[in-house]
Design a protein around this motif. Structure first.
Motif, PDB file in Angstrom:
ATOM      1  N   TYR A  24       0.846  -1.196   0.000  1.00 27.88           N
ATOM      2  CA  TYR A  24       0.000   0.000   0.000  1.00 27.88           C
ATOM      3  C   TYR A  24       0.881   1.244   0.000  1.00 27.88           C
ATOM      4  CZ  TYR A  24      -3.634   3.382   1.135  1.00 27.88           C
ATOM      5  OH  TYR A  24      -4.480   4.467   1.080  1.00 27.88           O
ATOM      6  N   PHE A  25       0.494   2.222  -0.828  1.00 32.26           N
ATOM      7  CA  PHE A  25       1.240   3.478  -0.852  1.00 32.26           C
ATOM      8  C   PHE A  25       0.317   4.619  -1.243  1.00 32.26           C
ATOM      9  CE2 PHE A  25       1.480   1.700  -5.081  1.00 32.26           C
ATOM     10  CZ  PHE A  25       1.483   2.771  -5.972  1.00 32.26           C
ATOM     11  N   ILE A  26       0.764   5.817  -0.932  1.00 25.31           N
ATOM     12  CA  ILE A  26       0.035   7.045  -1.260  1.00 25.31           C
ATOM     13  C   ILE A  26       0.976   7.951  -2.041  1.00 25.31           C
ATOM     14  CG2 ILE A  26      -1.123   9.084  -0.326  1.00 25.31           C
ATOM     15  CD1 ILE A  26      -1.762   7.412   2.185  1.00 25.31           C
ATOM     16  N   TYR A  27       0.483   8.511  -3.137  1.00 26.29           N
ATOM     17  CA  TYR A  27       1.312   9.444  -3.905  1.00 26.29           C
ATOM     18  C   TYR A  27       0.463  10.581  -4.453  1.00 26.29           C
ATOM     19  CZ  TYR A  27      -0.253   7.435  -8.413  1.00 26.29           C
ATOM     20  OH  TYR A  27      -0.984   7.026  -9.507  1.00 26.29           O
ATOM     21  N   ARG A  28       1.121  11.665  -4.756  1.00 27.41           N
ATOM     22  CA  ARG A  28       0.419  12.834  -5.304  1.00 27.41           C
ATOM     23  C   ARG A  28      -0.060  12.527  -6.723  1.00 27.41           C
ATOM     24  NH1 ARG A  28       1.117  16.918  -1.769  1.00 27.41           N
ATOM     25  NH2 ARG A  28       3.066  16.968  -0.548  1.00 27.41           N
ATOM     26  N   ALA A  29      -1.305  12.893  -7.017  1.00 31.46           N
ATOM     27  CA  ALA A  29      -1.882  12.616  -8.330  1.00 31.46           C
ATOM     28  C   ALA A  29      -1.438  13.625  -9.375  1.00 31.46           C
ATOM     29  CB  ALA A  29      -3.405  12.602  -8.236  1.00 31.46           C
ATOM     30  N   LYS A  87     -14.090   5.910  -9.487  1.00 27.60           N
ATOM     31  CA  LYS A  87     -13.438   6.262  -8.229  1.00 27.60           C
ATOM     32  C   LYS A  87     -12.212   5.401  -7.969  1.00 27.60           C
ATOM     33  CE  LYS A  87     -17.586   8.066  -5.941  1.00 27.60           C
ATOM     34  NZ  LYS A  87     -18.490   7.951  -4.767  1.00 27.60           N
ATOM     35  N   ILE A  88     -12.216   4.206  -8.529  1.00 21.64           N
ATOM     36  CA  ILE A  88     -11.087   3.293  -8.349  1.00 21.64           C
ATOM     37  C   ILE A  88     -10.618   2.813  -9.714  1.00 21.64           C
ATOM     38  CG2 ILE A  88     -10.334   1.071  -7.428  1.00 21.64           C
ATOM     39  CD1 ILE A  88     -12.263   1.413  -5.144  1.00 21.64           C
ATOM     40  N   ASP A  89      -9.314   2.928  -9.973  1.00 20.82           N
ATOM     41  CA  ASP A  89      -8.756   2.428 -11.221  1.00 20.82           C
ATOM     42  C   ASP A  89      -8.020   1.126 -10.953  1.00 20.82           C
ATOM     43  OD1 ASP A  89      -5.588   2.770 -11.350  1.00 20.82           O
ATOM     44  OD2 ASP A  89      -6.368   4.484 -10.236  1.00 20.82           O
ATOM     45  N   PHE A 108      -4.668  -1.334  -7.561  1.00 18.58           N
ATOM     46  CA  PHE A 108      -5.997  -0.737  -7.392  1.00 18.58           C
ATOM     47  C   PHE A 108      -5.793   0.634  -6.732  1.00 18.58           C
ATOM     48  CE2 PHE A 108      -6.603  -5.285  -7.439  1.00 18.58           C
ATOM     49  CZ  PHE A 108      -7.740  -5.464  -8.219  1.00 18.58           C
ATOM     50  N   GLY A 109      -6.089   1.680  -7.476  1.00 14.38           N
ATOM     51  CA  GLY A 109      -5.848   3.029  -6.974  1.00 14.38           C
ATOM     52  C   GLY A 109      -7.131   3.812  -6.765  1.00 14.38           C
ATOM     53  N   ALA A 110      -7.232   4.505  -5.636  1.00 12.13           N
ATOM     54  CA  ALA A 110      -8.393   5.344  -5.328  1.00 12.13           C
ATOM     55  C   ALA A 110      -7.964   6.806  -5.312  1.00 12.13           C
ATOM     56  CB  ALA A 110      -8.987   4.951  -3.983  1.00 12.13           C
ATOM     57  N   LEU A 111      -8.624   7.607  -6.116  1.00  9.45           N
ATOM     58  CA  LEU A 111      -8.324   9.041  -6.181  1.00  9.45           C
ATOM     59  C   LEU A 111      -9.178   9.782  -5.156  1.00  9.45           C
ATOM     60  CD1 LEU A 111      -6.783  11.264  -7.819  1.00  9.45           C
ATOM     61  CD2 LEU A 111      -8.842  11.441  -9.224  1.00  9.45           C
ATOM     62  N   TYR A 112      -8.525  10.616  -4.343  1.00  7.66           N
ATOM     63  CA  TYR A 112      -9.279  11.375  -3.351  1.00  7.66           C
ATOM     64  C   TYR A 112      -8.568  12.694  -3.069  1.00  7.66           C
ATOM     65  CZ  TYR A 112      -5.771   9.854   0.102  1.00  7.66           C
ATOM     66  OH  TYR A 112      -4.601   9.622   0.780  1.00  7.66           O
ATOM     67  N   LEU A 119      -4.886  16.596  -4.095  1.00  6.81           N
ATOM     68  CA  LEU A 119      -5.322  15.419  -4.832  1.00  6.81           C
ATOM     69  C   LEU A 119      -4.292  14.293  -4.691  1.00  6.81           C
ATOM     70  CD1 LEU A 119      -7.841  14.847  -6.559  1.00  6.81           C
ATOM     71  CD2 LEU A 119      -6.458  15.347  -8.583  1.00  6.81           C
ATOM     72  N   LEU A 120      -4.742  13.135  -4.180  1.00 10.27           N
ATOM     73  CA  LEU A 120      -3.844  12.016  -3.910  1.00 10.27           C
ATOM     74  C   LEU A 120      -4.414  10.711  -4.463  1.00 10.27           C
ATOM     75  CD1 LEU A 120      -3.055  12.667  -0.121  1.00 10.27           C
ATOM     76  CD2 LEU A 120      -1.717  13.450  -2.093  1.00 10.27           C
ATOM     77  N   PHE A 121      -3.514   9.754  -4.678  1.00  6.32           N
ATOM     78  CA  PHE A 121      -3.899   8.385  -4.971  1.00  6.32           C
ATOM     79  C   PHE A 121      -3.507   7.521  -3.780  1.00  6.32           C
ATOM     80  CE2 PHE A 121      -4.109   9.008  -9.677  1.00  6.32           C
ATOM     81  CZ  PHE A 121      -5.298   8.315  -9.896  1.00  6.32           C
TER      82      PHE A 121
END
Length: 288
Positions: A24-29, A87-89, A108-112, A119-121
């Protein structure tokens, strides 16, 4: 019921994420797609020693996480899915670990939108197999694969020109049994195509340098679980020794598109020292 404070909630969430088997990771969209967080499973998937090691390997960016040859396709796929309002790619691609291993993963990425970071994934990834790549191939490639036998025949006809009648008869009789046939000059490190699908022909051409062609094609055509063995099998530096007492060697591997495949080397010419100098490299889909 005990009401948890915000810091306690965050601590529970992050501890739980670090215990997950999935990465699991979070990155800037936007912008450089900076990685803001990576859990332990993700770091281990990339065979890194810690977060600093992982950030150095990927240069701290999502773009550095994706195998270079898959990057454009992955970015296009994500953009397309997001533009349709999903919402999920979901996207499937390869990664290259610190130890140079090629692995397939399912993303599986969620944009929020985060109130502080923008804006993050948030992305969950699972180790996959090469078979997962099939649904991600675009319609044009699928159509080419459906017509692969016809395309291969066209290529064969083009490359039978210039051969004598006897050679044409021999190659014509055996070519129907194989997906691809290439003549290889071991000492000159050169190959010439005899039979190939249109996709393979377009990717590596009708002739070229063997030591450049094999790593290129194996990296996209071979399942990651079999890549190391296949690279050893096509290693030109050891091939003559492996063919010293035999005119034929083969190996079975799991291919990305065709599934189980047999690859073989046949000796066609030896020098005065009985060393193999020319071989046929052929591949054949197995009915398993």
């Amino acid at each position: 019921m005990k009401i948890l404070g915000e810091d306690q909630k965050k601590s529970l969430v992050y501890n739980g994420i670090d215990m997950m088997d999935a990465g699991y990771f979070i990155y800037r969209a936007e912008g450089d797609e900076e990685i803001l967080y990576a859990n332990k499973a993700l770091i281990e998937l990339y065979e890194c020693d810690g977060i600093e090691d992982f950030m150095e390997l990927t240069k701290g960016s999502f773009m550095g996480m994706v195998y270079s040859e898959d990057l454009d396709r992955v970015k296009d796929s994500i953009k397309q899915q997001i533009s349709t309002g999903k919402k999920i790619d979901k996207v499937i691609y390869r990664i290259k670990t610190k130890n140079k291993k090629i692995k397939y993963i399912e993303d599986f990425g969620a944009l929020y939108t985060d109130p502080d970071e923008g804006l993050l994934f948030g992305v969950t990834i699972f180790p996959g197999t090469s078979e997962l790549v099939k649904p991600d191939i675009d319609d044009k490639i699928k159509e080419k694969l459906k017509n692969e036998s016809e395309d291969a025949t066209i290529t064969i006809k083009n490359h039978f020109t210039g051969l004598n009648v006897e050679d044409k008869v021999v190659l014509s009789s055996i070519s129907a049994s194989y997906n691809s046939i290439h003549v290889i000059d071991i000492e000159e490190d050169r190959y010439k195509e005899i039979r190939a699908t249109e996709l393979l022909h377009n990717y590596v051409g009708s002739e070229g340098i063997v030591s450049e062609m094999f790593p290129k094609i194996m990296s996209i055509a071979c399942s990651s679980d079999y890549l190391d063995d296949m690279m050893k099998f096509v290693d030109m530096s050891t091939l003559q020794d492996r063919l010293a007492d035999t005119n034929f060697i083969d190996i079975d591997f799991l291919g990305v598109i065709k599934g189980w495949t047999k690859a073989s080397f046949f000796v066609t010419k030896r020098n005065e020292h009985n060393r193999a100098v020319k071989v046929l490299f052929v591949t054949k889909t197995l009915d398993i």
